[in-house]
Design an enzyme around this catalytic site. Sequence first.
Site, short mmCIF file in Angstrom:
data_model
loop_
_atom_site.label_atom_id
_atom_site.label_comp_id
_atom_site.label_asym_id
_atom_site.label_seq_id
_atom_site.Cartn_x
_atom_site.Cartn_y
_atom_site.Cartn_z
N TYR A 193 0.85 -1.19 0.00
CA TYR A 193 0.00 0.00 0.00
C TYR A 193 0.88 1.23 0.00
O TYR A 193 1.65 1.46 0.95
CB TYR A 193 -0.92 -0.03 1.21
CG TYR A 193 -1.86 1.14 1.36
CD1 TYR A 193 -2.15 2.02 0.32
CD2 TYR A 193 -2.49 1.38 2.59
CE1 TYR A 193 -3.03 3.08 0.47
CE2 TYR A 193 -3.38 2.44 2.76
CZ TYR A 193 -3.63 3.28 1.70
OH TYR A 193 -4.50 4.34 1.87
N LYS A 214 -1.88 -1.58 -3.68
CA LYS A 214 -2.83 -0.47 -3.70
C LYS A 214 -2.00 0.79 -3.86
O LYS A 214 -1.26 1.18 -2.95
CB LYS A 214 -3.64 -0.43 -2.40
CG LYS A 214 -4.56 0.78 -2.31
CD LYS A 214 -5.24 0.87 -0.94
CE LYS A 214 -6.10 2.13 -0.85
NZ LYS A 214 -6.74 2.29 0.49
#
Length: 297
Positions: free
Chosen positions: A134, A162
């Site tokens: 992320y 992400k």
Amino acid sequence: MKLSGSICALATPFRAGGELDIEAFERLIEQQIEGGTQALVVAGSTGEAHFLEADEYDRLLTCAVARVNGRVPVIAGTGEAGTTKTVRLTRHAADLGADAALVVTPYYVRPTQQGLIRHFNEVADQGGLPVILYNVPTRTACDMLPDTVAALRGHERIVGIKEARADVARIHAMAELAGEDFVYLSGDDGSAVEAMLAGAAGTISVVVNLIPEAFRALCDAATDGDHALARERAQAIQPLLQALDCAPNPIPVKAGLATLGLGDGSLRLPLHALEDDSDRKAIRDTLARLTPAALAD
């Protein structure tokens, strides 16, 4: 486990006294699944993870795993500033039944790119769960570069990223790294349609908390490569994205959830509820227009 399409970064409802509102959390989960959401993130930044006590984290994740009951993947936020703590929390999430871990780059400490490689390899080696990287430099003061992602994506337990940077160059760099065993997921609602049209497999979204049907429809069009329909559906939700831009996430989405009867909008300090009535009205009015019927074409 397939990670694609519309994925919700779940908010964490609290009661006015500050305690968890588990009943509202369960209703939020059901509304997401009924609305077509394809995976759920528990205790991410939208879920106010860093304000949760250890027992509250356990209650939320245990509740989500039980309530979902295998219908969609449950992804646990497990990122900490230190590697040892991240490994420990990832193992704990695995014990509680999570399907994958969303691991943010270490915040505040500003590691080097080599430090990031060592950090994520150790979490993947020892954490016991598939890892989704992320990257959200606006919150962490740390930007994981494409070359670093390329060095990590070959690990059998690092299954995707992400990416919350919205610039065109980063979107295309991430799309080039995606493959059969490594998914690229957008982490920015405003640029999600462009990311998915460029090759992202889906989006881990904030706004989907409020409009699961509409956001699923957008993701379906974009991942199917229907540029015209995807942009039309993105344009339809743009007023809501603009309304939610009035304060840092998750303050506005909590106000929206209160409008929908999912909690009372309470947050934990230093976050606090929207003070401007016009901001709340803008969120309420845009939500009123974004019904499933209005977007069902």
